[in-house]
Scaffold this motif. Structure first.
Motif, PDB file in Angstrom:
ATOM      1  N   THR A 142      23.426  13.771  88.132  1.00 15.48           N
ATOM      2  CA  THR A 142      24.598  13.356  88.905  1.00 15.48           C
ATOM      3  C   THR A 142      24.337  11.993  89.535  1.00 15.48           C
ATOM      4  OG1 THR A 142      23.806  14.530  90.874  1.00 15.48           O
ATOM      5  CG2 THR A 142      25.378  15.698  89.448  1.00 15.48           C
ATOM      6  N   ALA A 143      25.413  11.276  89.820  1.00 14.90           N
ATOM      7  CA  ALA A 143      25.339   9.983  90.500  1.00 14.90           C
ATOM      8  C   ALA A 143      26.224  10.036  91.738  1.00 14.90           C
ATOM      9  CB  ALA A 143      25.789   8.856  89.576  1.00 14.90           C
ATOM     10  N   ALA A 144      25.712   9.517  92.852  1.00 14.44           N
ATOM     11  CA  ALA A 144      26.445   9.566  94.121  1.00 14.44           C
ATOM     12  C   ALA A 144      26.658   8.153  94.668  1.00 14.44           C
ATOM     13  CB  ALA A 144      25.695  10.418  95.140  1.00 14.44           C
ATOM     14  N   PHE A 145      27.929   7.810  94.853  1.00 11.91           N
ATOM     15  CA  PHE A 145      28.321   6.550  95.489  1.00 11.91           C
ATOM     16  C   PHE A 145      28.544   6.839  96.973  1.00 11.91           C
ATOM     17  CE2 PHE A 145      32.192   3.945  96.665  1.00 11.91           C
ATOM     18  CZ  PHE A 145      31.504   2.754  96.859  1.00 11.91           C
ATOM     19  N   PRO A 146      27.795   6.196  97.878  1.00 16.28           N
ATOM     20  CA  PRO A 146      27.897   6.547  99.295  1.00 16.28           C
ATOM     21  C   PRO A 146      29.148   6.039  99.991  1.00 16.28           C
ATOM     22  CG  PRO A 146      26.415   4.691  99.030  1.00 16.28           C
ATOM     23  CD  PRO A 146      26.806   5.136  97.635  1.00 16.28           C
ATOM     24  N   GLY A 147      29.921   5.202  99.298  1.00 18.22           N
ATOM     25  CA  GLY A 147      31.077   4.592  99.937  1.00 18.22           C
ATOM     26  C   GLY A 147      30.714   3.247 100.549  1.00 18.22           C
ATOM     27  N   ASP A 148      31.722   2.498 100.938  1.00 17.21           N
ATOM     28  CA  ASP A 148      31.502   1.222 101.613  1.00 17.21           C
ATOM     29  C   ASP A 148      32.571   1.048 102.678  1.00 17.21           C
ATOM     30  OD1 ASP A 148      33.817   0.480 100.233  1.00 17.21           O
ATOM     31  OD2 ASP A 148      32.730  -0.620  98.687  1.00 17.21           O
ATOM     32  N   SER A 149      32.725  -0.139 103.170  1.00 19.91           N
ATOM     33  CA  SER A 149      33.668  -0.359 104.277  1.00 19.91           C
ATOM     34  C   SER A 149      35.121  -0.136 103.873  1.00 19.91           C
ATOM     35  CB  SER A 149      33.502  -1.780 104.823  1.00 19.91           C
ATOM     36  OG  SER A 149      33.784  -2.742 103.814  1.00 19.91           O
ATOM     37  N   LEU A 150      35.394  -0.154 102.572  1.00 21.99           N
ATOM     38  CA  LEU A 150      36.771  -0.023 102.107  1.00 21.99           C
ATOM     39  C   LEU A 150      37.059   1.286 101.387  1.00 21.99           C
ATOM     40  CD1 LEU A 150      37.292  -3.625 100.666  1.00 21.99           C
ATOM     41  CD2 LEU A 150      37.866  -2.796 102.951  1.00 21.99           C
ATOM     42  N   ARG A 151      35.988   1.962 100.869  1.00 23.28           N
ATOM     43  CA  ARG A 151      36.207   3.156 100.049  1.00 23.28           C
ATOM     44  C   ARG A 151      35.336   4.309 100.498  1.00 23.28           C
ATOM     45  NH1 ARG A 151      35.356  -2.181  97.471  1.00 23.28           N
ATOM     46  NH2 ARG A 151      37.394  -2.683  96.584  1.00 23.28           N
ATOM     47  N   THR A 152      35.844   5.504 100.308  1.00 22.27           N
ATOM     48  CA  THR A 152      35.063   6.691 100.620  1.00 22.27           C
ATOM     49  C   THR A 152      34.046   6.940  99.504  1.00 22.27           C
ATOM     50  OG1 THR A 152      36.676   8.112  99.514  1.00 22.27           O
ATOM     51  CG2 THR A 152      36.972   7.746 101.883  1.00 22.27           C
ATOM     52  N   GLY A 153      33.022   7.722  99.816  1.00 23.92           N
ATOM     53  CA  GLY A 153      32.004   8.051  98.828  1.00 23.92           C
ATOM     54  C   GLY A 153      32.483   9.114  97.852  1.00 23.92           C
ATOM     55  N   SER A 154      31.765   9.243  96.740  1.00 27.06           N
ATOM     56  CA  SER A 154      32.090  10.261  95.739  1.00 27.06           C
ATOM     57  C   SER A 154      30.861  10.558  94.898  1.00 27.06           C
ATOM     58  CB  SER A 154      33.246   9.810  94.836  1.00 27.06           C
ATOM     59  OG  SER A 154      32.928   8.582  94.182  1.00 27.06           O
ATOM     60  N   THR A 155      30.827  11.764  94.348  1.00 26.07           N
ATOM     61  CA  THR A 155      29.737  12.202  93.480  1.00 26.07           C
ATOM     62  C   THR A 155      30.307  12.552  92.116  1.00 26.07           C
ATOM     63  OG1 THR A 155      28.473  13.051  95.350  1.00 26.07           O
ATOM     64  CG2 THR A 155      27.877  13.882  93.178  1.00 26.07           C
ATOM     65  N   SER A 156      29.600  12.159  91.074  1.00 27.16           N
ATOM     66  CA  SER A 156      30.077  12.379  89.713  1.00 27.16           C
ATOM     67  C   SER A 156      30.005  13.851  89.331  1.00 27.16           C
ATOM     68  CB  SER A 156      29.223  11.579  88.725  1.00 27.16           C
ATOM     69  OG  SER A 156      27.912  12.138  88.644  1.00 27.16           O
ATOM     70  N   ALA A 157      30.722  14.191  88.290  1.00 27.76           N
ATOM     71  CA  ALA A 157      30.528  15.491  87.655  1.00 27.76           C
ATOM     72  C   ALA A 157      29.128  15.522  87.042  1.00 27.76           C
ATOM     73  CB  ALA A 157      31.594  15.709  86.580  1.00 27.76           C
ATOM     74  N   THR A 158      28.607  16.713  86.826  1.00 31.04           N
ATOM     75  CA  THR A 158      27.251  16.854  86.307  1.00 31.04           C
ATOM     76  C   THR A 158      27.197  16.513  84.822  1.00 31.04           C
ATOM     77  OG1 THR A 158      26.701  18.561  87.925  1.00 31.04           O
ATOM     78  CG2 THR A 158      25.342  18.458  85.940  1.00 31.04           C
ATOM     79  N   LEU A 159      26.262  15.643  84.481  1.00 25.95           N
ATOM     80  CA  LEU A 159      25.986  15.315  83.085  1.00 25.95           C
ATOM     81  C   LEU A 159      24.790  16.146  82.632  1.00 25.95           C
ATOM     82  CD1 LEU A 159      26.107  13.486  80.489  1.00 25.95           C
ATOM     83  CD2 LEU A 159      24.534  11.963  81.692  1.00 25.95           C
ATOM     84  N   THR A 160      24.965  16.943  81.598  1.00 27.29           N
ATOM     85  CA  THR A 160      23.868  17.742  81.067  1.00 27.29           C
ATOM     86  C   THR A 160      23.098  16.916  80.046  1.00 27.29           C
ATOM     87  OG1 THR A 160      25.093  19.797  81.388  1.00 27.29           O
ATOM     88  CG2 THR A 160      23.239  19.870  79.875  1.00 27.29           C
TER      89      THR A 160
END
Length: 214
Positions: A142-160
């Motif tokens: 999985t990959a997790a984007f923590p967010g920044d001053s303009l956007r909220t964070g998000s985590t990817s779907a699981t890649l097997t």
């Protein structure tokens, strides 16, 4: 508003704090609209100022416009899946946003199950992480984007990600060939693989009869 006022006298200036947003001309009903997509995240102090005319004094009003961060979506893809042990795999992370912007300069974290795998730095919404150190197994990436001053964070779907065992090649040679009955013969076994030098035990047989191991 009465019809004795020229339309040029019916201009309203709209600002975000000290920053001008735009102007609009009042309709006969006394209203007008200024649209913008440039508001920054946070509590914005929006003001509208009417300059007045020969018949009316100037007036202004203000209110607080709350601008929240937009959403983001994170995806991760593999350059080769399944891969073999020791093979280089590139994980590409892509972050898209509700505002259409492409985040840059934010570190994305990649994980293998609950274990940290590595990080990469976003540039125009993408980044890559390259590794050849994934063990032979089925992995949940999985990959997790923590967010920044303009956007909220998000985590990817699981890649097997499936990592298979690599192939090996075995050769055997004799230190004395031909030999005579009762003579000591040493057999040299060499095992090679595409990833690393193999370790472990090798069994040597004469037909189906075990000769020994090393």
């Amino acid at each position: 508003w009465s019809s004795d006022v020229c339309s040029s006298d019916l201009t309203v200036a709209v600002s975000d704090g000290s920053t001008a947003i735009g102007t609009c001309t009042l309709s006969a009903a006394g209203s007008c609209t200024v649209a913008t997509t440039a508001l920054l995240v946070g509590a914005r102090s929006i003001s509208a100022a009417y300059s007045g005319d020969v018949n009316r004094f100037a007036s202004s009003a203000s209110f607080t416009q709350t601008v929240n961060r937009t959403t983001s979506t994170t995806r991760v893809a593999s350059s080769v899946n399944p891969s073999t042990h020791g093979q280089s795999v590139t994980f590409t992370v892509t972050v898209t946003t509700g505002d259409g912007g492409l985040p840059s300069g934010t570190t994305v974290s990649l994980s293998d199950g609950g274990t940290a795998l590595g990080t990469c730095l976003l540039a125009s919404g993408t980044c890559t992480y390259v590794t050849s150190a994934i063990s032979t197994a089925v992995h949940s990436i999985t990959a997790a984007f923590p967010g920044d001053s303009l956007r909220t964070g998000s985590t990817s779907a699981t890649l097997t990600q499936t990592v298979n065992r690599t192939t090996s090649s075995t050769s055997v040679s004799s230190n004395l060939n031909p030999s005579t009955f009762g003579q000591s013969v040493g057999f040299v076994v060499t095992v090679s693989a595409s990833d690393l030098t193999p370790t472990g035990s090798v069994s040597v047989s004469d037909g189906g009869v075990a000769v020994g191991s090393c």
